[in-house]
Structure formats: C-alpha cells, structure tokens
Scaffold this active site. Structure first.
Site, PDB file in Angstrom:
ATOM      1  N   GLU A  97     -13.219 -14.889   2.463  1.00 12.35           N
ATOM      2  CA  GLU A  97     -12.512 -15.943   1.739  1.00 12.35           C
ATOM      3  C   GLU A  97     -12.994 -17.267   2.312  1.00 12.35           C
ATOM      4  OE1 GLU A  97     -10.896 -15.381  -0.817  1.00 12.35           O
ATOM      5  OE2 GLU A  97     -10.488 -13.236  -0.687  1.00 12.35           O
ATOM      6  N   CYS A 131      -8.131 -24.876   1.638  1.00 11.28           N
ATOM      7  CA  CYS A 131      -9.410 -24.388   1.103  1.00 11.28           C
ATOM      8  C   CYS A 131      -9.514 -24.580  -0.403  1.00 11.28           C
ATOM      9  CB  CYS A 131      -9.613 -22.924   1.474  1.00 11.28           C
ATOM     10  SG  CYS A 131      -8.313 -21.812   0.889  1.00 11.28           S
TER      11      CYS A 131
END
Length: 469
Positions: A216, A250
């Site tokens: 990720e 993010c």
C-alpha cells in the site's frame, strides 16, 4: 545484519509458525475471540493511544486520532465480526456439464504467519486494520511499527502483549535496521504500507523468500474540478481533505487540475474554507503538526523551490508558528519541473494546475505513475464517466476526498507504482487466505472412458465435448 537481532526476529517467527502448525484451521470461535480482544483493546485504550500519537507528532488533533486511527479500527473489527462466519464458509462453485456429477468447492484456508510493516502517519490504524483481516482469516501476526512514532509503537506493543499471546500477535519495535531485517523474514505474506521508494526495497527483500506481498504505497493523487462543479462545496471538501492530519495522508489530494477560468475564484474559496476551519495555526488544538523536523524542513524547501521557479504562494495565515505546525499554502502557476510537482507532498501544500480541455488534464495524469487516489468534482455525469474510463487509480471518491478509504464493503489498494493487492472487509480476508479449489469426483463419473487404450470411443467422446463446452 546484527546476529542478535536476526535471532530475535527468527525466534518470534518460529514461535508463531509452530503455534500455527498446531492449529492450522482455527475455528470460528477462536477467530471471533481474537477479533473481540482487538476490538476491546482499541475501545479501552483509544484515548491513551491518541495521547501517544500527539506526543509523537509534537501535536496531533485528538479528534483526528480518534476518528482516523481508533474509530476506523473499531469499524473494521465490527465489520469482520459481523461477516466472519460467511467468509469462512466453503463456497459451492459452478461445475461444467461435462464434469457432472462431480462438484466444485472453494475452501478458504489461513496462510500462516503474516508480517505487517506500518508507517508513522496513521500508526495505529495502518498496523491494526491489516491485523484485523489477518486474524479473521485465521493467521498469526507479527507487526513492525514505525520508529518515527516511538511512544505509539511502545504503547501498542504493551497493549498487544496484554491482550494477546506472543504466538497469536506480537509487536516488534525498533529502528530502521529492525524494519529492514523484518522484511527479510520468510513470512507467508508480508503487508507493507509506506512510500513507493521503500516499497520497491520491501518487494525485493520478500522476493528472495518468494513471500507474497501487499504493498500500500502512495503517489501524486490528483483532484479534477469539472466546470459543472459547485465551487463552494468543492472548496470546503478539498480544504478538509487536504488539511486533515495536516496533509500527512497517503490519499490526500496532492494537486488540483482546474479549468483556467475557475482558478482564481476557487483558490479564494479554498483559502476562505481553510481559514474557517482553522482561524489560527499557532497553538490551534485542531491543527496537527508535521511529524518530524526533517519532514517539516522538506515541506518548507518545497515552497522555496516552487517560489524560486515563479510559483505564486498563497498562504492562509500571516503567521510563523514556533513549533512544527506548518501554515497551509496554495501554489499557483507552478512549473511542472518544480519538486512539489515531482514528489508526493505529504503536507498542507496544494498546487493548482490549469487546463482548458479536460483531455489535457487526463493526459497530465496518465503521463505519470498511476495514483493511489483520484478525486473528481462536478455534476455532469457524462463528464465524470469519461474521466473514470480514461484514468487509472487505486480508488476514487466523487465530490469529496478521502472517504473511499473507509468503505469496508469495497477493496482498498493501489495500482502500478501506488501499490499492489488490496484489503478491507472481505478483500482483506481473501488477501490473507489461500482460496483452495476442491473438485469432488463422483463414483459415477465417466472418466474411465478417457483412459487408455485409446481408440474410436475416445475420439467420439472428445468430439462430443467440443460441441457441448
């Protein structure tokens, strides 16, 4: 590599692997108990964890920690508890006519020992959300949290030790050298959240053991504003999405693509919304600090570099906080070669890039790496569908930012340089399971007719199969 460190890590892994070997298919009751303990741990110690995160950041808004790190883990655990029995159940799968009366079944089996490497920006959520999925799937879990959040990491290690046996779930703290050694362990699956650059090294380390990975990562997540957008609503939601956790997210919008004629009015509305949410920066309990002096200095350097290249810097406040709270800024007329347009920002800076035709915006996005998130604002359905069809991204929120991350009934993950694999809800359960196909043959099967010695019967049956398949 330090021999003592290597031995400590291998002992932890070996203990969990032995425990898994003694219980290769944990029952529903066992898995439910583990999830309930994780849920109770999170509920009981949410305030303490929020305080630890504030200590690590220098200051972090308590409400942001409780929402983004504590509530999200609670929601993920409750979702898993609600659906666990159904996820575990073997599935009947369609069987082709020519294989009847045999039947197909898909069995979901835990992989074994899962390693989780968590980052600093959401230190509890990004450690425990993968752990929820791994425990639900019946695995053992080793977690390496970030060395940049030492208070949170130490508290998390203590809490996990109080609620779990070390052969069930264990947190291993330490510096970057520990993290590097951790990724070389022969896990049954390795889950990493962090930067694309570090993700490449993690994938290479895991490849030596043929360890499957979920990465990720991040990237430059764009937000496209269509001419049909409600500017007031768009400005409010962009301001929130960008400044939540001071942009250290993010999936934060990294830059805006805006019709040329809308840049000035939208910029002013975004500035106004940011000031409404944060009337001041210095000493504001609602506004989070930049996590480390190094990250703070890097962000200031991005502003200086952009300004030296001719960008207009529009700051929300005329303040100079004496801590690591960084005044938000919009960057207009930024040359594409500026560093802020080349690197993921991870802070409260928002470049705004103009376009005349939407295909120019799409060409800009598609010329770079595929982002972790993409945002689109507007009311024109045809324009929205065109953008969705012509771009790739890990996930999308329409007319808002961030919220696709919280959907337990949808997969979350990157694509290309922004990551591989997905989790959340059933997708996380499947990531940490081996979906083992079973074909159960009937005693009345006609497969004997295909056995040697071959002859005319075989040829006729093969011809028949070609007609019915």
């Amino acid at each position: 590599m330090d021999t003592a460190l290597q031995e400590r890590l291998h002992l932890a892994l070996t203990a969990q692997r032995r425990a898994f070997d003694a219980e290769r298919m944990p029952s529903y009751a066992v898995r439910r108990d583990r999830l309930e303990r994780l849920l109770n741990m999170t509920r009981q110690h949410g305030e303490a964890l929020a305080a630890a995160m504030a200590q690590d950041f220098g200051h972090r808004a308590r409400q942001e920690s409780l929402l983004a790190d504590i509530f999200t883990v609670e929601a993920g655990a409750r979702h898993a508890l609600k659906h666990l029995r159904a996820w575990m159940k073997p599935r009947r799968v369609a069987t082709p006519l020519h294989f009847l009366p045999g039947r197909n079944v898909l069995m979901r089996q835990p992989l074994g020992v899962v390693g989780v490497v968590a980052p600093w920006n959401y230190p509890y959520y990004l450690a425990m959300e993968p752990a929820v999925a791994a425990l639900a799937a019946g695995n053992r879990v080793l977690i390496k949290p970030s060395e940049l959040t030492p208070a949170t990491s130490e508290l998390m290690a203590r809490l996990v030790a109080e609620h779990f046996k070390p052969e069930e779930m264990l947190v291993i703290t330490g510096d970057a050298e520990v993290g590097k050694a951790f990724t070389t362990l022969p896990f049954d699956h390795l889950f990493f959240t962090g930067s694309t650059a570090v993700g490449r090294h993690v994938a290479q380390a895991a490849a030596k053991n043929l360890t499957p990975v979920t990465l990720e990562l991040g990237g430059k997540s764009p937000a496209i504003v269509d001419r049909s957008a409600d500017l007031a609503l768009t400005a409010s939601r962009l301001a929130f999405g960008k400044l939540f956790n001071a942009g250290q997210t993010c999936v934060a919008p990294d830059y805006l693509l805006v019709p040329r004629e809308l840049i000035e009015p939208l910029s002013q509305q975004i500035l106004a919304e940011m000031r409404r949410m944060y009337p001041r920066i210095a000493g504001n309990a609602d506004y989070t600090s930049i996590a480390t002096p190094r990250h703070h200095a890097r962000l200031q350097g991005l502003i200086v570099d952009a300004a030296q290249r001719g960008a207009r810097v529009l700051r929300t406040h005329d303040e100079e906080p004496d801590d690591r709270r960084l005044v938000p800024a919009l960057l207009l007329d930024v040359p594409l070669e500026a560093t802020v347009m080349q690197e993921e920002i991870f802070g409260p800076l928002l470049p705004i890039v103009s376009y005349d035709k939407v295909d120019e915006a799409l060409a800009h996005i598609n010329a770079g790496d595929r982002p972790l998130a993409l945002y689109w604002f507007g009311q024109d359905g045809a324009a929205r569908d065109h953008v969705m069809a012509q771009t790739h991204a890990g996930g999308v929120t329409i007319n808002d930012c961030l919220w696709h991350l919280g959907q337990e009934d949808q997969p979350f993950g990157g694509v290309g340089a922004s990551g591989m694999g997905s989790y959340h809800g059933e997708w996380g359960f499947r990531t940490f399971s081996k979906e083992k196909p079973l074909f159960i043959q009937s005693r009345f099967a006609g497969t004997r007719l295909f056995q040697p010695p071959y002859g005319p019967t075989f040829e006729r049956l093969l011809g028949l199969l070609k007609k019915i398949v």
